[in-house]
Design an enzyme around this catalytic site. Structure first.
Site, PDB file in Angstrom:
ATOM      1  N   ASP A  42      42.190  21.512  31.643  1.00  0.00           N
ATOM      2  CA  ASP A  42      42.568  21.083  30.300  1.00  0.00           C
ATOM      3  C   ASP A  42      41.631  19.966  29.853  1.00  0.00           C
ATOM      4  O   ASP A  42      41.492  18.953  30.541  1.00  0.00           O
ATOM      5  CB  ASP A  42      44.027  20.580  30.338  1.00  0.00           C
ATOM      6  CG  ASP A  42      44.616  20.393  28.952  1.00  0.00           C
ATOM      7  OD1 ASP A  42      43.922  20.705  27.958  1.00  0.00           O
ATOM      8  OD2 ASP A  42      45.762  19.925  28.871  1.00  0.00           O
ATOM      9  N   ASP A  86      41.218  24.657  24.293  1.00  0.00           N
ATOM     10  CA  ASP A  86      40.729  23.633  25.228  1.00  0.00           C
ATOM     11  C   ASP A  86      41.376  23.693  26.604  1.00  0.00           C
ATOM     12  O   ASP A  86      41.308  22.738  27.358  1.00  0.00           O
ATOM     13  CB  ASP A  86      40.902  22.243  24.616  1.00  0.00           C
ATOM     14  CG  ASP A  86      42.335  21.757  24.696  1.00  0.00           C
ATOM     15  OD1 ASP A  86      43.243  22.597  24.559  1.00  0.00           O
ATOM     16  OD2 ASP A  86      42.545  20.556  24.901  1.00  0.00           O
ATOM     17  N   GLU A  87      42.019  24.788  26.937  1.00  0.00           N
ATOM     18  CA  GLU A  87      42.599  24.874  28.283  1.00  0.00           C
ATOM     19  C   GLU A  87      42.618  26.318  28.767  1.00  0.00           C
ATOM     20  O   GLU A  87      42.676  27.249  27.965  1.00  0.00           O
ATOM     21  CB  GLU A  87      44.016  24.286  28.311  1.00  0.00           C
ATOM     22  CG  GLU A  87      44.962  24.952  27.351  1.00  0.00           C
ATOM     23  CD  GLU A  87      46.361  24.332  27.390  1.00  0.00           C
ATOM     24  OE1 GLU A  87      46.998  24.368  28.451  1.00  0.00           O
ATOM     25  OE2 GLU A  87      46.795  23.828  26.348  1.00  0.00           O
TER      26      GLU A  87
HETATM   27 MG   LIG Z   1      43.897  19.392  26.072  1.00  0.00          MG
END
Ligand SMILES: [Mg+2]
Length: 436
Positions: free
Chosen positions: A38, A131-132
């Site tokens: 993450d 974003d992960e």
């Molecule tokens: Mg994040």
């Protein structure tokens, strides 16, 4: 780069928790190794990369006066600011915060670079958001025997590569399930790594407050509190039937399972989505339905032309509407069959737009994209004799040929060359349309 690997895991043989029934999904002697990666304050970190003078300062990404905080640096978070908070409230909490507008295109580009790093370690990568991602390392580690944990080694390598290649930091969680890996990365934040080996899952989970559980939102947490359940340990020892009465048979059982670390959800590796699209930022925000509808047609045509040029067909149409306050919504729908027709893409895009039912919303940008692309050669397209779209496809191919020969101004749909509302007949907007 600071690494906070957490307490050194004791190497014990994995043993099933007494409460864990054997569901037979996997051989229990080899639990999977799942990693959750993450990015830390992703949008804000990308902004700091190109404005290093802002490093160490409270920085917020979002619209300056309206809308919500999309991302906040850690110095801003120290003031109690969090993502999703109204911008006005955030600026009251931290008047010296610097607000920068979002640049989604550069976030998407960074995201693609990060995914490429993940894919250099395992083929099983499931993007959970921009974003992960979850990585299943079980196959990558098969037969791997080292003194220290090979998953930790891979995690640190990924963190170093993301930092070197993309200039941002991320946190890594490692565990035997997606649920545990996700909570472990949260525990490692920011810029850290945390491994929770199978034998440590139950103690790791049980010390957490219930609201830390992935999937437990405010409403569920409040309901758990009303039942007197504040720690995951208390949830785990609550009678299953009580939870099922409060949350329903399915969700109640699910919560109880999660509290003991039981989570059978697999990491689903998908090839990165191939898509073709086009977007339009309005010169200034618009709340004019007609302007948006015409833009959808123009972008559908442009997307279809690109698809025909690339010799691909697609089935899923996606529209993204970005509002004046920088929030956005995305909707997708499926066409009847594979297509590269601007008319069909437009019909689907327009249906998605209409279903949104937006009234007088101020819109900054619209984006039309077609996903699920396949090569035309592999699609075995049948001649669509008798289909109404058949004529359109021929006409569109003729348009492509004319554009190739005489330039983009050569051919345009009639509905794009004249105003569509009677009150506009006297004042067409020739400058608005731009090149085809
Ligand atoms: Mg994040």
């Amino acid at each position: 780069m600071i690494s906070r690997p957490g307490p050194r895991p004791r190497r014990r043989a994995a043993r099933p928790t007494p409460d864990v029934p054997d569901r037979g999904e996997r051989d229990r002697s080899t639990p999977p190794t799942i990693m959750h990666v993450d990015m830390d304050a992703f949008y804000a970190s990308v902004e700091l990369r190109r404005r290093p003078e802002l490093i160490g300062k409270p920085v917020l990404v979002g619209g300056a006066t309206r809308g919500v905080v999309l991302s906040a640096t850690y110095p801003a978070r120290a003031h109690g600011i969090s993502g999703g908070m109204p911008m006005t409230r955030a600026r009251r909490l931290c008047p010296e915060a610097i607000v920068v507008p979002p640049d989604f295109d550069s976030y998407a580009e960074t995201s693609r670079g990060i995914r490429a790093i993940f894919e250099s370690f395992t083929a099983v990568v499931e993007s959970a958001s921009i974003d992960e991602a979850f990585l299943d390392l079980t196959g990558a580690l098969h037969g791997c025997r080292t003194a220290s944990s090979p998953a930790v080694l891979i995690g640190e390598l990924i963190r170093a590569k993301v930092h070197d290649e993309q200039g941002i930091t991320c946190s890594v969680g490692i565990g035997p399930t997606k649920f545990v890996a996700k909570l472990a990365s949260t525990a490692a934040k920011p810029d850290g790594l945390r491994e929770v080996p199978p034998a440590d899952v139950v103690p790791f989970l049980h010390q957490l407050p219930v609201e830390a559980m992935w999937g437990v939102g405010e409403a569920t947490a409040a309901k758990l509190h009303r039942l007197g359940l504040h720690k995951v340990a208390e949830l785990a020892h609550a009678p299953r039937a009580t939870l099922q009465r409060a949350f329903g048979i399915h969700q109640g059982a699910h919560l109880h399972d999660l509290s003991w670390g039981r989570d059978a959800r697999p990491v689903v590796g998908r090839p990165p989505e191939r898509s073709i699209g086009s977007e339009e930022t309005f010169g200034r925000d618009t709340d004019d339905e007609e302007v948006v509808r015409r833009e959808l047609l123009r972008m559908a045509d442009r997307t279809a032309a690109r698809m025909r040029k690339s010799e691909v067909l697609g089935r899923t149409v996606v529209i993204t509407v970005r509002f004046a306050d920088y929030t956005q919504i995305t909707r997708s729908g499926t066409m009847r069959g594979l297509s590269d027709s601007g008319g069909e893409i437009h019909a689907q895009a327009l249906a998605l737009w209409t279903a949104l039912g937006l009234r007088r919303a101020r819109i900054r940008k619209v984006y039309v994209r077609v996903e699920g692309l396949v090569d035309r050669a592999e699609a075995h397209v049948q001649p669509e004799l008798g289909e109404p779209e058949h004529g359109w496809r021929e006409a569109e191919r003729a348009m492509d040929a004319a554009v190739a020969k005489f330039g983009p101004q050569a051919v345009r749909r009639a509905s794009l060359t004249r105003p569509t509302r009677p009150d506009r007949l006297s004042s067409p907007e020739p400058g608005f349309l731009g090149p085809y």
